[in-house]
Write an enzyme that holds these catalytic residues in place. Structure first.
Site, PDB file in Angstrom:
ATOM      1  N   ARG A 195      39.151  34.916  32.996  1.00 36.00           N
ATOM      2  CA  ARG A 195      40.850  36.275  33.406  1.00 36.00           C
ATOM      3  C   ARG A 195      42.837  34.624  32.818  1.00 36.00           C
ATOM      4  O   ARG A 195      42.595  33.839  33.873  1.00 36.00           O
ATOM      5  CB  ARG A 195      40.971  36.840  35.215  1.00 36.00           C
ATOM      6  CG  ARG A 195      42.099  37.613  34.729  1.00 36.00           C
ATOM      7  CD  ARG A 195      41.913  38.342  36.131  1.00 36.00           C
ATOM      8  NE  ARG A 195      41.544  38.023  37.629  1.00 36.00           N
ATOM      9  CZ  ARG A 195      41.937  38.930  38.193  1.00 36.00           C
ATOM     10  NH1 ARG A 195      41.111  39.916  38.172  1.00 36.00           N
ATOM     11  NH2 ARG A 195      41.672  38.107  39.597  1.00 36.00           N
TER      12      ARG A 195
ATOM     13  N   ARG B 102      45.207  32.122  36.990  1.00 34.47           N
ATOM     14  CA  ARG B 102      45.960  32.574  38.576  1.00 34.47           C
ATOM     15  C   ARG B 102      45.696  31.424  39.599  1.00 34.47           C
ATOM     16  O   ARG B 102      44.624  31.009  38.440  1.00 34.47           O
ATOM     17  CB  ARG B 102      45.415  33.816  39.291  1.00 34.47           C
ATOM     18  CG  ARG B 102      46.509  35.135  38.948  1.00 34.47           C
ATOM     19  CD  ARG B 102      45.879  36.071  39.400  1.00 34.47           C
ATOM     20  NE  ARG B 102      45.087  35.978  40.918  1.00 34.47           N
ATOM     21  CZ  ARG B 102      44.692  36.964  41.228  1.00 34.47           C
ATOM     22  NH1 ARG B 102      44.731  38.500  40.598  1.00 34.47           N
ATOM     23  NH2 ARG B 102      43.568  37.122  42.780  1.00 34.47           N
TER      24      ARG B 102
ATOM     25  N   ARG C 102      36.191  34.007  47.747  1.00 33.11           N
ATOM     26  CA  ARG C 102      36.626  35.192  47.791  1.00 33.11           C
ATOM     27  C   ARG C 102      35.650  35.674  47.887  1.00 33.11           C
ATOM     28  O   ARG C 102      35.823  37.043  48.552  1.00 33.11           O
ATOM     29  CB  ARG C 102      37.925  34.897  46.404  1.00 33.11           C
ATOM     30  CG  ARG C 102      39.028  34.276  46.418  1.00 33.11           C
ATOM     31  CD  ARG C 102      39.540  34.134  45.486  1.00 33.11           C
ATOM     32  NE  ARG C 102      40.183  35.546  44.945  1.00 33.11           N
ATOM     33  CZ  ARG C 102      40.734  35.881  43.420  1.00 33.11           C
ATOM     34  NH1 ARG C 102      40.639  35.005  42.530  1.00 33.11           N
ATOM     35  NH2 ARG C 102      40.474  36.865  43.417  1.00 33.11           N
TER      36      ARG C 102
ATOM     37  N   LYS D  27      40.113  46.693  40.086  1.00 37.30           N
ATOM     38  CA  LYS D  27      40.494  47.500  40.417  1.00 37.30           C
ATOM     39  C   LYS D  27      41.956  48.029  39.485  1.00 37.30           C
ATOM     40  O   LYS D  27      42.346  49.152  39.606  1.00 37.30           O
ATOM     41  CB  LYS D  27      40.169  47.506  41.694  1.00 37.30           C
ATOM     42  CG  LYS D  27      39.712  46.646  42.419  1.00 37.30           C
ATOM     43  CD  LYS D  27      40.061  46.759  43.800  1.00 37.30           C
ATOM     44  CE  LYS D  27      39.971  45.248  44.806  1.00 37.30           C
ATOM     45  NZ  LYS D  27      39.750  43.929  44.596  1.00 37.30           N
TER      46      LYS D  27
HETATM   47  P1  AMP Z   1      43.747  39.915  45.038  1.00 29.27           P
HETATM   48  O1  AMP Z   1      44.961  39.916  43.839  1.00 29.27           O
HETATM   49  O2  AMP Z   1      43.872  41.317  46.044  1.00 29.27           O
HETATM   50  O3  AMP Z   1      42.563  39.663  44.585  1.00 29.27           O
HETATM   51  O4  AMP Z   1      44.330  38.739  45.812  1.00 29.27           O
HETATM   52  C1  AMP Z   1      44.803  37.777  46.372  1.00 29.27           C
HETATM   53  C2  AMP Z   1      44.610  36.737  47.254  1.00 29.27           C
HETATM   54  O5  AMP Z   1      46.117  37.457  48.435  1.00 29.27           O
HETATM   55  C3  AMP Z   1      43.474  36.903  48.419  1.00 29.27           C
HETATM   56  O6  AMP Z   1      42.414  36.056  47.517  1.00 29.27           O
HETATM   57  C4  AMP Z   1      44.325  36.874  49.750  1.00 29.27           C
HETATM   58  O7  AMP Z   1      44.417  35.688  49.838  1.00 29.27           O
HETATM   59  C5  AMP Z   1      45.176  37.621  49.928  1.00 29.27           C
HETATM   60  N1  AMP Z   1      45.328  38.925  49.924  1.00 29.27           N
HETATM   61  C6  AMP Z   1      44.757  40.505  49.611  1.00 29.27           C
HETATM   62  N2  AMP Z   1      44.830  40.803  49.449  1.00 29.27           N
HETATM   63  C7  AMP Z   1      44.966  41.084  51.433  1.00 29.27           C
HETATM   64  C8  AMP Z   1      44.969  41.945  52.457  1.00 29.27           C
HETATM   65  N3  AMP Z   1      44.936  43.115  52.400  1.00 29.27           N
HETATM   66  N4  AMP Z   1      44.553  40.940  53.547  1.00 29.27           N
HETATM   67  C9  AMP Z   1      44.407  40.078  53.702  1.00 29.27           C
HETATM   68  N5  AMP Z   1      44.450  38.884  52.715  1.00 29.27           N
HETATM   69  C10 AMP Z   1      45.013  39.497  51.450  1.00 29.27           C
END
Ligand code: AMP
Length: 210
Positions: A127, A155, A166, A13
């Site tokens: 990554r 990360r 996740r 994404k």
């Molecule tokens: P991402 O980079 O989008 O994979 O997000 C990393 C982490 O941030 C996720 O595993 C969640 O802990 C938190 N997070 C990001 N976006 C959201 C969301 N819309 N709702 C809840 N937690 C989020």
């Protein structure tokens, strides 16, 4: 045009969002990036969010919904935006619809990037990102960023056990959104297990309406 990018963590994404920003000058809104910035800045939100992020859980809706409401209210979103990592649950999608209705806006397309979970685990575990220039790359690049020479990092939530958590959370909470947006008639699904530029060609077709 306002776009939602749906897909499991590591489905690409962020990569496709960066291409949309470059090509169509849309604003990229990534809740994951916003939360990581809050964590780095040590804000109250960041300290609270980190507990959930480090274990692969979703941050509570209230925190995210307030964050996104504030961001969508900014003037730069008027020319079109890409939501990446939000919404992540049906309750967030409903809250988003309410916020957009208040702003007299709507989502034009939701693009779901499909990819096999085991491919994702391999992809995410290799990554890396550059803390200096913010670029995301892979372990195959070596230890240092080819652009600025800084040490590349993984990360904290890209460890295998957290990645699996996740993915589980994605299946439970986020995958149902595919049906939510299909029901609204704006869903487009694409195969994400192909080279970046092939996926991008599909994204462009969808966004340009061809
Ligand atoms: P991402 O980079 O989008 O994979 O997000 C990393 C982490 O941030 C996720 O595993 C969640 O802990 C938190 N997070 C990001 N976006 C959201 C969301 N819309 N709702 C809840 N937690 C989020």
């Amino acid at each position: 045009m306002n776009v939602i990018l749906l897909g499991a963590p590591g489905s690409g994404k962020g990569t496709q969002a960066a291409k949309l920003v470059d090509t169509y000058a849309m604003v990229h809104i990534s809740t994951g990036d916003m939360l990581r910035a809050a964590v780095s800045a040590g804000t109250t939100l960041g300290v609270e969010a980190k507990k959930y992020m480090d274990s692969g859980e979703l941050v509570p809706d209230k925190m995210i919904i307030d964050l996104i409401k504030d961001r969508l209210g900014k003037d730069d979103t008027g020319g079109g935006f890409i939501l990446d990592g939000f919404p992540r649950s049906t309750s967030q999608a409903i809250a988003l619809d309410e916020q957009l209705a208040e702003l007299s806006r709507s989502i034009d397309v939701a693009i779901a990037i499909d990819i096999d979970p085991e491919t994702i685990v391999k992809r995410i575990c290799s990554r890396r990102f550059c803390p200096a220039c913010g670029r995301t790359t892979t372990a195959s690049e070596g230890d240092t960023c080819i652009i600025c020479g800084c040490k590349l990092e993984a990360r904290a939530d890209d460890k295998e056990e957290v990645v699996r958590k996740r993915l589980e959370v994605y299946e439970q909470s986020t995958a149902p959104l595919i049906d939510y947006y299909r029901g609204k008639g704006i869903l487009h699904s694409i195969d994400g297990d192909r080279p970046v530029d092939t996926v991008w060609a599909d994204v462009q077709k969808i966004v340009s309406g061809n």
